[in-house]
Design an enzyme around this catalytic site. Structure first.
Site, PDB file in Angstrom:
ATOM      1  CG  LEU A   1      -4.614   4.170  10.598  1.00 10.12           C
ATOM      2  CD1 LEU A   1      -5.595   4.301   9.545  1.00 10.12           C
ATOM      3  CD2 LEU A   1      -5.400   3.525  11.838  1.00 10.12           C
ATOM      4  CG  HIS A   2       0.526   6.059   5.489  1.00 13.67           C
ATOM      5  ND1 HIS A   2       1.229   5.304   5.155  1.00 13.67           N
ATOM      6  CD2 HIS A   2      -0.669   5.643   4.709  1.00 13.67           C
ATOM      7  CE1 HIS A   2       0.981   4.301   3.885  1.00 13.67           C
ATOM      8  NE2 HIS A   2      -0.215   4.801   3.588  1.00 13.67           N
ATOM      9  CG  ASP A   3      -1.982  10.975   7.482  1.00 18.03           C
ATOM     10  OD1 ASP A   3      -0.695  10.717   7.325  1.00 18.03           O
ATOM     11  OD2 ASP A   3      -2.834  11.494   6.876  1.00 18.03           O
TER      12      ASP A   3
END
Length: 311
Positions: A239-241
């Protein structure tokens, strides 16, 4: 007092979840949201911002669309990751309101000008809009507290062997941001690949049982499919952002180092690579706070806790 932020994003499943997290957090005051092209075309990412804010019942937040292409290159998009709409999976509402008539840079500049205190810019897509803001409004640099970006990697890339997608889309813009003299916080793949959501976490979010937690679970169901490819070696989906927002809320769950970062704009094999001077070999003063690790469980718990806000 809530921390004023501007979010520049290209939704995108993980961008959408970053919006959900930010608007469930009273510690943050989201003063404006701008869209960039990246995960999908500029028309679709702008529409996705409006759809998410309609879902979250926040049409009061000013929204503006940004640059339609990178500073010096043709646009590439990640429709293989995010689907035809950019937010494939759940049934999202149609936008109930329109964006502002001006550009992203105009909205950012107006927001900075009118703020009584410096504003943090959170940028979870390519850095095009932020670079345009910095170049066109040098007088507003002092109104920016810091720029928190999702982008780059000290180690391996995810779009080329050397480059992470957001930086690869517009490396010239990213280099402007890193060399701006404004404090930069970098959430690169080194940390975001550790911020994985597992299947059991998705069911935990679904079980919270409100309309927003259900949509988040459905977004993650779709996002999970791309990341099942064995080549990544992932247990779940990174879950990068949301790491950018989570760092603002709970910096203690992240490990960071202060380093100099430059962006390769010329390389034959390394275009878009973020070169992190980990061993202080260049003599350059650090220009970035680089996230290198995260307490995964603490990250998941924060998301679960904030999803209950929407009950």
């Amino acid at each position: 007092m809530a921390l004023p932020i501007i979010i520049d994003c290209d939704p995108g499943h993980d961008d959408a979840i970053a919006l959900v997290l930010s608007l469930a957090s009273p510690e943050l005051e989201v003063k404006a949201i701008t869209s960039s092209a990246g995960n999908q075309t500029p028309e679709k990412t702008l529409r996705n911002v409006l759809r998410m804010l309609t879902l979250l019942k926040r049409p009061d937040i000013p929204v503006a669309g940004g640059a339609v292409k990178p500073l010096m290159r043709e646009l590439i998009i990640a429709d293989n990751v995010h689907g035809e709409s950019g937010l494939d999976g759940p049934a999202l509402p149609e936008p109930s309101f329109a964006p502002q008539s001006g550009t992203a840079v105009e909205l950012m500049a107006k927001t900075l000008r009118e703020s009584s205190q410096p504003v943090t810019i959170v940028s979870t897509g390519p850095q095009t809009n932020v670079a345009l803001l910095l170049n066109s409004h040098p007088e507003l640099h002092t109104k920016i507290a810091r720029i928190v970006i999702m982008g780059g990697a000290m180690g391996l890339g995810n779009w080329t062997p050397a480059a992470e997608f957001n930086i690869y889309v517009d490396p010239e813009a990213a280099e402007i941001v890193f060399q701006s003299g404004i404090p930069v916080v970098m959430a690169g793949l080194d940390v975001t690949h550790k911020a994985q959501i597992h299947a059991a976490d998705i069911e935990r979010f679904r079980a919270i049982g409100n309309p927003i937690s259900t949509i988040v679970a459905e977004l993650l169901d779709f996002f999970m499919e791309y990341h099942k490819d064995e080549k990544w070696g992932f247990v779940g989906a990174p879950l990068h952002d949301p790491c950018t927002i989570a760092w603002l809320l709970k910096p203690e769950i992240f490990t960071t180092v202060e380093r100099w970062v430059g962006v390769e704009t010329q390389g034959k094999y390394t275009q878009g690579m973020t070169v992190v001077d980990y061993y202080f070999l260049t003599g350059n003063k650090p220009n970035a706070t680089v996230m290198v690790d995260v307490d995964r469980q603490g990250f998941v718990d924060l998301l679960a806790e904030r999803l209950q806000y929407y009950a």
